[in-house]
Design an enzyme around this catalytic site. Structure first.
Site, PDB file in Angstrom:
ATOM      1  N   ASN A  61       3.280   7.122   9.356  1.00 10.34           N
ATOM      2  CA  ASN A  61       4.332   6.079   8.994  1.00 10.34           C
ATOM      3  C   ASN A  61       5.806   6.400   9.633  1.00 10.34           C
ATOM      4  O   ASN A  61       6.876   5.797   9.558  1.00 10.34           O
ATOM      5  CB  ASN A  61       4.614   6.064   7.412  1.00 10.34           C
ATOM      6  CG  ASN A  61       3.482   5.197   6.809  1.00 10.34           C
ATOM      7  OD1 ASN A  61       3.057   5.359   5.510  1.00 10.34           O
ATOM      8  ND2 ASN A  61       3.053   4.210   7.506  1.00 10.34           N
ATOM      9  N   ASP A 108      -0.982  -0.511  -0.213  1.00  7.33           N
ATOM     10  CA  ASP A 108      -0.601  -1.240   0.870  1.00  7.33           C
ATOM     11  C   ASP A 108      -0.325  -2.735   0.553  1.00  7.33           C
ATOM     12  O   ASP A 108      -0.914  -3.402  -0.213  1.00  7.33           O
ATOM     13  CB  ASP A 108      -1.748  -1.107   1.886  1.00  7.33           C
ATOM     14  CG  ASP A 108      -1.316  -1.601   3.489  1.00  7.33           C
ATOM     15  OD1 ASP A 108      -0.166  -1.429   3.803  1.00  7.33           O
ATOM     16  OD2 ASP A 108      -2.094  -1.730   4.138  1.00  7.33           O
TER      17      ASP A 108
HETATM   18  C1  IPE Z   1      -1.377   3.290   4.749  1.00  7.71           C
HETATM   19  O1  IPE Z   1      -0.822   2.354   5.042  1.00  7.71           O
HETATM   20  C2  IPE Z   1      -0.457   4.331   4.247  1.00  7.71           C
HETATM   21  C3  IPE Z   1       0.204   4.175   3.010  1.00  7.71           C
HETATM   22  C4  IPE Z   1      -0.079   3.268   2.217  1.00  7.71           C
HETATM   23  C5  IPE Z   1       1.384   5.038   2.502  1.00  7.71           C
HETATM   24  P1  IPE Z   1      -0.402   1.824   6.515  1.00  7.71           P
HETATM   25  O2  IPE Z   1       0.133   0.443   6.317  1.00  7.71           O
HETATM   26  O3  IPE Z   1       0.434   2.769   7.071  1.00  7.71           O
HETATM   27  O4  IPE Z   1      -1.592   1.674   7.081  1.00  7.71           O
HETATM   28  P2  IPE Z   1      -2.202   0.936   8.467  1.00  7.71           P
HETATM   29  O5  IPE Z   1      -1.157   1.106   9.481  1.00  7.71           O
HETATM   30  O6  IPE Z   1      -2.244  -0.505   8.103  1.00  7.71           O
HETATM   31  O7  IPE Z   1      -3.633   1.502   8.921  1.00  7.71           O
HETATM   32  C1  IPE Z   2       2.748   0.041   2.103  1.00 10.06           C
HETATM   33  O1  IPE Z   2       3.184  -1.292   2.408  1.00 10.06           O
HETATM   34  C2  IPE Z   2       3.897   0.985   1.976  1.00 10.06           C
HETATM   35  C3  IPE Z   2       3.938   2.036   3.066  1.00 10.06           C
HETATM   36  C4  IPE Z   2       2.777   2.213   3.942  1.00 10.06           C
HETATM   37  C5  IPE Z   2       4.868   3.278   2.957  1.00 10.06           C
HETATM   38  P1  IPE Z   2       3.390  -1.590   3.905  1.00 10.06           P
HETATM   39  O2  IPE Z   2       4.858  -1.354   4.319  1.00 10.06           O
HETATM   40  O3  IPE Z   2       2.712  -0.916   4.903  1.00 10.06           O
HETATM   41  O4  IPE Z   2       3.263  -3.381   4.058  1.00 10.06           O
HETATM   42  P2  IPE Z   2       2.306  -4.057   5.058  1.00 10.06           P
HETATM   43  O5  IPE Z   2       0.873  -3.374   5.355  1.00 10.06           O
HETATM   44  O6  IPE Z   2       3.310  -3.957   6.426  1.00 10.06           O
HETATM   45  O7  IPE Z   2       2.168  -5.330   4.498  1.00 10.06           O
HETATM   46 MG    MG Z   3       0.621  -1.534   5.811  1.00 10.69          MG
END
Ligand code: IPE
Ligand code: IPE
Ligand code: MG
Length: 237
Positions: A65, A17
Protein backbone atom coordinates in the site's frame (compact mmCIF):
# COMPACT_ATOMS: atom_id res chain seq x y z
CA UNK A 1 -28.99 -22.25 11.49
CA UNK A 2 -28.48 -21.61 15.17
CA UNK A 3 -25.00 -20.19 15.44
CA UNK A 4 -24.80 -20.87 19.21
CA UNK A 5 -24.86 -24.64 18.81
CA UNK A 6 -22.22 -24.86 16.09
CA UNK A 7 -18.56 -24.30 16.63
CA UNK A 8 -17.44 -20.71 16.40
CA UNK A 9 -14.26 -19.99 14.48
CA UNK A 10 -11.43 -19.31 16.89
CA UNK A 11 -9.54 -17.11 14.49
CA UNK A 12 -11.12 -14.89 11.85
CA UNK A 13 -9.15 -12.76 9.40
CA UNK A 14 -10.58 -9.94 7.32
CA UNK A 15 -9.10 -8.17 4.30
CA UNK A 16 -10.95 -4.89 4.69
CA UNK A 17 -11.29 -3.85 1.06
CA UNK A 18 -13.47 -1.63 -1.09
CA UNK A 19 -13.34 1.74 0.67
CA UNK A 20 -12.25 3.59 -2.46
CA UNK A 21 -14.97 2.06 -4.63
CA UNK A 22 -17.59 2.79 -1.97
CA UNK A 23 -16.65 6.48 -2.13
CA UNK A 24 -16.41 6.50 -5.93
CA UNK A 25 -19.96 5.17 -6.23
CA UNK A 26 -21.08 8.22 -4.27
CA UNK A 27 -18.86 10.66 -6.17
CA UNK A 28 -16.91 11.30 -3.00
CA UNK A 29 -13.14 11.39 -2.49
CA UNK A 30 -11.59 8.08 -1.44
CA UNK A 31 -10.93 9.48 2.05
CA UNK A 32 -14.68 9.34 2.76
CA UNK A 33 -14.63 5.63 2.07
CA UNK A 34 -11.74 5.12 4.47
CA UNK A 35 -13.48 7.17 7.14
CA UNK A 36 -16.65 5.10 6.82
CA UNK A 37 -14.53 1.95 6.77
CA UNK A 38 -13.09 2.80 10.18
CA UNK A 39 -16.63 2.79 11.61
CA UNK A 40 -17.04 -0.79 10.40
CA UNK A 41 -13.77 -1.72 12.11
CA UNK A 42 -15.35 -0.69 15.39
CA UNK A 43 -18.63 -2.50 14.59
CA UNK A 44 -16.85 -5.73 13.66
CA UNK A 45 -14.48 -5.67 16.62
CA UNK A 46 -17.49 -5.19 18.94
CA UNK A 47 -19.37 -7.98 17.19
CA UNK A 48 -16.28 -10.16 17.52
CA UNK A 49 -15.95 -9.83 21.25
CA UNK A 50 -19.71 -10.11 21.77
CA UNK A 51 -19.75 -13.37 19.82
CA UNK A 52 -16.74 -14.62 21.72
CA UNK A 53 -14.28 -14.87 18.84
CA UNK A 54 -10.93 -15.08 20.62
CA UNK A 55 -8.67 -14.04 17.71
CA UNK A 56 -9.52 -11.45 15.09
CA UNK A 57 -7.02 -10.33 12.44
CA UNK A 58 -7.68 -7.21 10.40
CA UNK A 59 -5.66 -6.12 7.38
CA UNK A 60 -5.33 -2.34 7.61
CA UNK A 61 -2.24 -1.49 5.53
CA UNK A 62 -0.13 -3.77 3.38
CA UNK A 63 3.55 -3.66 2.46
CA UNK A 64 2.29 -2.87 -1.06
CA UNK A 65 0.00 0.00 0.00
CA UNK A 66 3.04 2.34 0.11
CA UNK A 67 2.62 2.49 -3.69
CA UNK A 68 -0.44 4.71 -3.18
CA UNK A 69 -0.29 8.52 -3.40
CA UNK A 70 1.34 10.06 -0.32
CA UNK A 71 -1.84 12.01 0.43
CA UNK A 72 -3.87 8.82 0.71
CA UNK A 73 -1.20 7.19 2.89
CA UNK A 74 -1.18 10.25 5.18
CA UNK A 75 -4.96 10.09 5.43
CA UNK A 76 -4.91 6.39 6.33
CA UNK A 77 -2.30 7.05 9.05
CA UNK A 78 -4.37 9.96 10.35
CA UNK A 79 -7.44 7.71 10.57
CA UNK A 80 -5.40 5.07 12.39
CA UNK A 81 -4.23 7.61 14.95
CA UNK A 82 -7.76 8.93 15.41
CA UNK A 83 -9.09 5.42 15.90
CA UNK A 84 -6.48 4.70 18.56
CA UNK A 85 -7.03 7.98 20.40
CA UNK A 86 -10.80 7.53 20.44
CA UNK A 87 -11.19 3.81 21.02
CA UNK A 88 -8.24 2.26 22.79
CA UNK A 89 -10.01 2.83 26.11
CA UNK A 90 -12.96 0.76 24.96
CA UNK A 91 -10.67 -2.02 23.79
CA UNK A 92 -8.93 -2.01 27.15
CA UNK A 93 -12.24 -2.10 29.07
CA UNK A 94 -13.47 -5.04 27.04
CA UNK A 95 -10.38 -7.18 27.46
CA UNK A 96 -9.15 -6.77 23.90
CA UNK A 97 -5.40 -7.09 23.49
CA UNK A 98 -3.94 -5.38 20.45
CA UNK A 99 -1.15 -7.08 18.53
CA UNK A 100 0.52 -5.56 15.51
CA UNK A 101 1.53 -7.66 12.54
CA UNK A 102 4.07 -5.76 10.47
CA UNK A 103 7.12 -3.55 10.71
CA UNK A 104 6.26 -0.40 12.65
CA UNK A 105 9.63 1.22 11.99
CA UNK A 106 8.37 2.46 8.63
CA UNK A 107 5.53 4.44 10.24
CA UNK A 108 6.07 8.06 11.23
CA UNK A 109 6.98 8.84 14.81
CA UNK A 110 3.62 10.14 16.01
CA UNK A 111 1.78 7.18 14.53
CA UNK A 112 4.12 4.52 15.87
CA UNK A 113 4.14 6.17 19.31
CA UNK A 114 0.35 5.92 19.51
CA UNK A 115 0.48 2.31 18.34
CA UNK A 116 3.03 1.41 21.04
CA UNK A 117 0.91 3.20 23.65
CA UNK A 118 -2.14 1.20 22.56
CA UNK A 119 -0.13 -2.04 22.71
CA UNK A 120 0.94 -1.21 26.25
CA UNK A 121 -2.48 -0.11 27.42
CA UNK A 122 -4.20 -3.23 26.14
CA UNK A 123 -1.44 -5.69 27.03
CA UNK A 124 -3.47 -7.32 29.82
CA UNK A 125 -6.51 -8.03 27.65
CA UNK A 126 -7.53 -11.67 27.91
CA UNK A 127 -10.87 -11.88 26.05
CA UNK A 128 -9.73 -11.32 22.50
CA UNK A 129 -6.52 -10.74 20.61
CA UNK A 130 -6.96 -8.19 17.88
CA UNK A 131 -4.17 -8.50 15.31
CA UNK A 132 -3.83 -5.46 13.09
CA UNK A 133 -1.84 -5.79 9.87
CA UNK A 134 0.09 -2.54 9.57
CA UNK A 135 2.79 -2.38 6.93
CA UNK A 136 2.12 -6.12 6.86
CA UNK A 137 2.89 -8.66 4.14
CA UNK A 138 2.62 -12.42 4.48
CA UNK A 139 5.79 -12.94 2.44
CA UNK A 140 7.72 -10.44 4.57
CA UNK A 141 6.53 -12.20 7.70
CA UNK A 142 7.78 -15.58 6.46
CA UNK A 143 11.12 -14.16 5.26
CA UNK A 144 11.62 -12.38 8.60
CA UNK A 145 10.93 -15.61 10.49
CA UNK A 146 13.47 -17.46 8.30
CA UNK A 147 16.07 -14.76 8.97
CA UNK A 148 15.54 -14.85 12.73
CA UNK A 149 15.78 -18.63 12.76
CA UNK A 150 18.97 -18.49 10.69
CA UNK A 151 20.44 -16.05 13.23
CA UNK A 152 19.43 -18.30 16.12
CA UNK A 153 21.08 -21.27 14.39
CA UNK A 154 24.22 -19.21 13.76
CA UNK A 155 24.53 -18.21 17.39
CA UNK A 156 23.82 -21.76 18.51
CA UNK A 157 20.50 -21.28 20.38
CA UNK A 158 18.53 -23.34 17.83
CA UNK A 159 19.70 -26.55 16.15
CA UNK A 160 18.77 -27.19 12.50
CA UNK A 161 17.08 -30.47 13.52
CA UNK A 162 14.77 -28.52 15.86
CA UNK A 163 13.25 -26.51 12.99
CA UNK A 164 9.69 -27.72 12.46
CA UNK A 165 6.35 -26.02 11.90
CA UNK A 166 5.80 -25.37 15.57
CA UNK A 167 9.20 -23.69 15.97
CA UNK A 168 8.63 -21.74 12.76
CA UNK A 169 5.23 -20.51 13.98
CA UNK A 170 6.82 -19.14 17.13
CA UNK A 171 8.70 -16.65 14.92
CA UNK A 172 5.54 -15.30 13.26
CA UNK A 173 3.56 -12.25 14.39
CA UNK A 174 0.84 -14.66 15.50
CA UNK A 175 3.10 -16.55 17.88
CA UNK A 176 1.03 -18.70 20.24
CA UNK A 177 -2.20 -18.19 18.29
CA UNK A 178 -4.28 -20.78 16.42
CA UNK A 179 -4.25 -20.76 12.59
CA UNK A 180 -6.85 -18.79 10.65
CA UNK A 181 -10.14 -20.66 10.57
CA UNK A 182 -12.00 -18.23 8.39
CA UNK A 183 -10.75 -15.64 5.93
CA UNK A 184 -13.24 -12.98 4.86
CA UNK A 185 -12.70 -10.71 1.89
CA UNK A 186 -15.41 -8.27 0.93
CA UNK A 187 -15.44 -6.05 -2.19
CA UNK A 188 -15.61 -8.75 -4.84
CA UNK A 189 -11.88 -9.35 -5.31
CA UNK A 190 -11.00 -13.04 -5.35
CA UNK A 191 -7.44 -12.90 -4.07
CA UNK A 192 -5.55 -12.90 -0.79
CA UNK A 193 -3.24 -9.94 -1.51
CA UNK A 194 -0.34 -11.17 0.64
CA UNK A 195 -2.38 -11.58 3.85
CA UNK A 196 -1.48 -14.26 6.43
CA UNK A 197 -0.10 -16.70 3.87
CA UNK A 198 1.29 -19.09 6.46
CA UNK A 199 -1.70 -18.99 8.80
CA UNK A 200 -4.33 -19.60 6.10
CA UNK A 201 -3.08 -23.06 5.08
CA UNK A 202 -6.44 -24.64 6.04
CA UNK A 203 -8.68 -21.56 6.26
CA UNK A 204 -12.19 -21.52 4.97
CA UNK A 205 -12.66 -18.62 2.54
CA UNK A 206 -15.66 -16.32 2.41
CA UNK A 207 -15.85 -13.79 -0.37
CA UNK A 208 -18.56 -11.18 -0.72
CA UNK A 209 -19.36 -8.38 -3.14
CA UNK A 210 -20.27 -6.02 -0.31
CA UNK A 211 -17.78 -3.16 0.00
CA UNK A 212 -16.08 -2.82 3.39
CA UNK A 213 -17.93 0.39 4.44
CA UNK A 214 -21.18 -1.59 3.97
CA UNK A 215 -19.90 -4.62 5.86
CA UNK A 216 -22.17 -4.59 8.88
CA UNK A 217 -22.50 -6.98 11.77
CA UNK A 218 -25.18 -8.87 9.85
CA UNK A 219 -22.76 -9.51 6.95
CA UNK A 220 -20.25 -10.73 9.49
CA UNK A 221 -22.82 -13.09 10.95
CA UNK A 222 -23.63 -14.42 7.48
CA UNK A 223 -19.97 -15.30 7.03
CA UNK A 224 -19.85 -17.04 10.42
CA UNK A 225 -23.08 -18.96 9.75
CA UNK A 226 -21.71 -20.11 6.43
CA UNK A 227 -18.45 -21.15 8.07
CA UNK A 228 -20.40 -23.21 10.57
CA UNK A 229 -21.94 -25.21 7.75
CA UNK A 230 -18.59 -26.12 6.19
CA UNK A 231 -17.18 -29.60 6.44
CA UNK A 232 -13.52 -29.14 7.35
CA UNK A 233 -11.42 -32.22 6.73
CA UNK A 234 -7.80 -31.07 6.99
CA UNK A 235 -6.74 -33.73 4.56
CA UNK A 236 -8.48 -36.53 6.44
CA UNK A 237 -11.71 -38.33 5.68
C1 IPE B 1 -5.50 -5.42 0.55
O1 IPE B 1 -6.25 -4.57 -0.22
C2 IPE B 1 -4.84 -4.66 1.66
C3 IPE B 1 -5.71 -4.18 2.72
C4 IPE B 1 -6.99 -4.38 2.80
C5 IPE B 1 -5.07 -3.42 3.74
P1 IPE B 1 -5.68 -3.89 -1.54
O2 IPE B 1 -6.75 -3.04 -2.09
O3 IPE B 1 -4.39 -3.23 -1.25
O4 IPE B 1 -5.39 -5.16 -2.46
P2 IPE B 1 -5.31 -5.30 -4.03
O5 IPE B 1 -4.36 -4.24 -4.52
O6 IPE B 1 -6.68 -5.12 -4.55
O7 IPE B 1 -4.82 -6.68 -4.26
C1 IPE C 1 -9.21 -0.89 1.57
O1 IPE C 1 -9.89 -0.18 0.62
C2 IPE C 1 -8.34 -0.04 2.45
C3 IPE C 1 -6.90 -0.24 2.26
C4 IPE C 1 -6.33 -1.04 1.39
C5 IPE C 1 -6.03 0.53 3.11
P1 IPE C 1 -9.22 0.29 -0.74
O2 IPE C 1 -8.59 1.62 -0.52
O3 IPE C 1 -8.29 -0.74 -1.27
O4 IPE C 1 -10.49 0.44 -1.66
P2 IPE C 1 -10.64 0.01 -3.18
O5 IPE C 1 -10.17 -1.40 -3.30
O6 IPE C 1 -9.80 0.96 -3.98
O7 IPE C 1 -12.09 0.14 -3.45
MG1 MG D 1 -8.53 -2.29 -2.50
Amino acid sequence: MDSDKKEMPKHVGIIMDGNGRWAKKRNLPRTYGHKEGVKRVLDIVRAGYKMGIPYLSLFAFSTENWKRPQKEIDNLMFLLRTFLVEHVGELEENGVRLNVMGDLSALNEKTSRLVYEALNRTSKGDKMILNIGLNYGGQDEIVLAAKKIAEAVKEGSVGVEEIDSSLFESYLYTKGQPPLDLLIRPSGELRVSNFMLYQMAYSEFWFSNVLWPDFTESEFKKAIDDYQRRDRRFGGL
